[in-house]
Design an enzyme around this catalytic site. Sequence first.
Site, mmCIF file in Angstrom:
data_model
loop_
_atom_site.group_PDB
_atom_site.id
_atom_site.type_symbol
_atom_site.label_atom_id
_atom_site.label_comp_id
_atom_site.label_asym_id
_atom_site.label_seq_id
_atom_site.Cartn_x
_atom_site.Cartn_y
_atom_site.Cartn_z
ATOM 1 N N LYS A 69 -10.976 -4.238 -4.836
ATOM 2 C CA LYS A 69 -11.786 -3.106 -5.310
ATOM 3 C C LYS A 69 -10.931 -1.883 -5.589
ATOM 4 O O LYS A 69 -11.396 -0.933 -6.221
ATOM 5 C CB LYS A 69 -12.910 -2.797 -4.321
ATOM 6 N N LYS A 71 0.833 -1.216 0.000
ATOM 7 C CA LYS A 71 0.000 0.000 0.000
ATOM 8 C C LYS A 71 0.860 1.256 0.000
ATOM 9 O O LYS A 71 0.506 2.247 -0.628
ATOM 10 C CB LYS A 71 -0.940 0.027 1.208
ATOM 11 N N LYS A 75 -4.516 -10.631 -6.355
ATOM 12 C CA LYS A 75 -5.850 -10.856 -5.769
ATOM 13 C C LYS A 75 -6.887 -9.876 -6.327
ATOM 14 O O LYS A 75 -6.546 -8.761 -6.721
ATOM 15 C CB LYS A 75 -5.784 -10.793 -4.241
HETATM 16 P P1 TYM Z 1 -10.496 -6.108 3.653
HETATM 17 O O1 TYM Z 1 -11.542 -5.077 3.896
HETATM 18 O O2 TYM Z 1 -9.422 -5.808 2.683
HETATM 19 O O3 TYM Z 1 -11.175 -7.463 3.212
HETATM 20 C C1 TYM Z 1 -12.251 -8.024 3.957
HETATM 21 C C2 TYM Z 1 -12.131 -9.544 3.941
HETATM 22 O O4 TYM Z 1 -12.190 -10.041 2.595
HETATM 23 C C3 TYM Z 1 -11.063 -10.878 2.351
HETATM 24 N N1 TYM Z 1 -10.667 -10.703 0.944
HETATM 25 C C4 TYM Z 1 -10.471 -11.703 0.088
HETATM 26 N N2 TYM Z 1 -10.561 -13.035 0.237
HETATM 27 C C5 TYM Z 1 -10.306 -13.786 -0.841
HETATM 28 N N3 TYM Z 1 -9.982 -13.290 -2.067
HETATM 29 C C6 TYM Z 1 -9.874 -11.962 -2.248
HETATM 30 N N4 TYM Z 1 -9.574 -11.479 -3.445
HETATM 31 C C7 TYM Z 1 -10.124 -11.099 -1.152
HETATM 32 N N5 TYM Z 1 -10.124 -9.751 -0.985
HETATM 33 C C8 TYM Z 1 -10.448 -9.536 0.311
HETATM 34 C C9 TYM Z 1 -9.995 -10.399 3.308
HETATM 35 O O5 TYM Z 1 -9.041 -11.401 3.565
HETATM 36 C C10 TYM Z 1 -10.813 -10.056 4.535
HETATM 37 O O6 TYM Z 1 -11.075 -11.203 5.296
HETATM 38 N N6 TYM Z 1 -7.558 -5.624 7.634
HETATM 39 C C11 TYM Z 1 -8.801 -6.173 7.167
HETATM 40 C C12 TYM Z 1 -10.009 -5.685 7.932
HETATM 41 C C13 TYM Z 1 -9.932 -5.878 9.412
HETATM 42 C C14 TYM Z 1 -10.063 -7.109 10.098
HETATM 43 C C15 TYM Z 1 -9.970 -6.791 11.468
HETATM 44 C C16 TYM Z 1 -10.245 -8.420 9.677
HETATM 45 C C17 TYM Z 1 -9.784 -4.914 10.344
HETATM 46 N N7 TYM Z 1 -9.811 -5.455 11.574
HETATM 47 C C18 TYM Z 1 -10.045 -7.775 12.456
HETATM 48 C C19 TYM Z 1 -10.321 -9.396 10.678
HETATM 49 C C20 TYM Z 1 -10.220 -9.079 12.025
HETATM 50 C C21 TYM Z 1 -8.987 -5.790 5.720
HETATM 51 O O7 TYM Z 1 -8.471 -4.806 5.256
HETATM 52 O O8 TYM Z 1 -9.850 -6.562 5.037
#
Ligand code: TYM
Length: 332
Positions: A200, A114, A197
């Site tokens: 968005k 990032k 991956k």
């Molecule tokens: P975020 O918002 O990027 O994504 C949310 C969830 O979706 C999963 N994900 C995917 N899984 C499979 N293939 C993909 N292409 C894909 N894109 C996204 C992510 O693995 C995630 O589970 N840091 C985290 C948010 C967060 C969080 C937490 C998660 C904040 N606090 C505490 C768990 C526990 C994030 O940015 O996810």
Amino acid sequence: MEGKKKIFSGMQPSGSLTLGNYLGALKNWVALQDEYDCYYCVVDMHAITVPKEPKDLRKNTYEVLANYIAAGLDPDKVTLFIQSHVSAHAELSWILNCFSYYGELGRMTQFKDKSKKQDSNAITAGLFTYPVLMAADILLYQADLVPVGEDQRQHLEITRDIAQRFNNRFSETFTVPEPYISTDVAKIMSLQDPESKMSKSDTNENAYILLTDKPDAIRRKFKRSVTDSLGVVNYSDDQPGIKNLINIYSKITNIKPETVASNYEGKGYARLKEDVAEVVVEELKPIQERIDYLLKNKDYLEEVYRMGAGKAEATAIKTLRKVQKKVGFIPR
Ligand code: TYM
């Protein structure tokens, strides 16, 4: 709820959710909601670690909450809330910042990726300490399990390290959480570059499917998806584009990837793409109807997140008070 194991997970309100978010995480959240005491959060505080328009953040926060419910999370069974509504997240995050190391945070691949995309003068301290806030999210609820996609594995590891470090320093305080990552479809890949991956934040909108994409857009994006020139459907790492299409099909239909591959033997890529598009369209149709309905009923969403914040706060505050006492803060 007593006696049930706890789950925490969250998603960033950085736009409508993608098929990656849905298949990699949200679908698992729904499957786990009966068996566990679940806390599912919209992590708006994480979303401001990169530049974000306030009006977009507000809109996306409602959207993500609506997506959660529309995908099948039941607000009467699980606790649905917005991160910034429970101030314990910020408070614990600060304390944990003081037990996290510069070196370990600098090794986070998501930070490296990032920060590469930002002007070096625009990389915020928030982006750097992002995993600490994530650790606070999870540890506040004494979560046993954290259902996420593969890309969050490293953040789960640092959460475990921070929890263990704190426990070793001050005696048992936090449950050390385990990641829950589907072994089969842990990562849905970009439709334009199957080596990276689905995200968005991709600049090419053909790379991702949004949960709110209309059927025509879904069909068009799959039709244009990048595959290879072999022309034979195999479930293999040598054919990442085809593998990704099969994974999507498999995760939605619950048919094993190898079986899907053999069903398409000799049928060509165009047919596979069309059929994957159709299963996605069918899967998303009822979800989209519910999203539309929910977004027209903001009062209901507000009721859900208010109730959620109350429940979340009651749990979070217990952990926070324990931690504050252990580090030596004098109670009010
Ligand atoms: P975020 O918002 O990027 O994504 C949310 C969830 O979706 C999963 N994900 C995917 N899984 C499979 N293939 C993909 N292409 C894909 N894109 C996204 C992510 O693995 C995630 O589970 N840091 C985290 C948010 C967060 C969080 C937490 C998660 C904040 N606090 C505490 C768990 C526990 C994030 O940015 O996810």
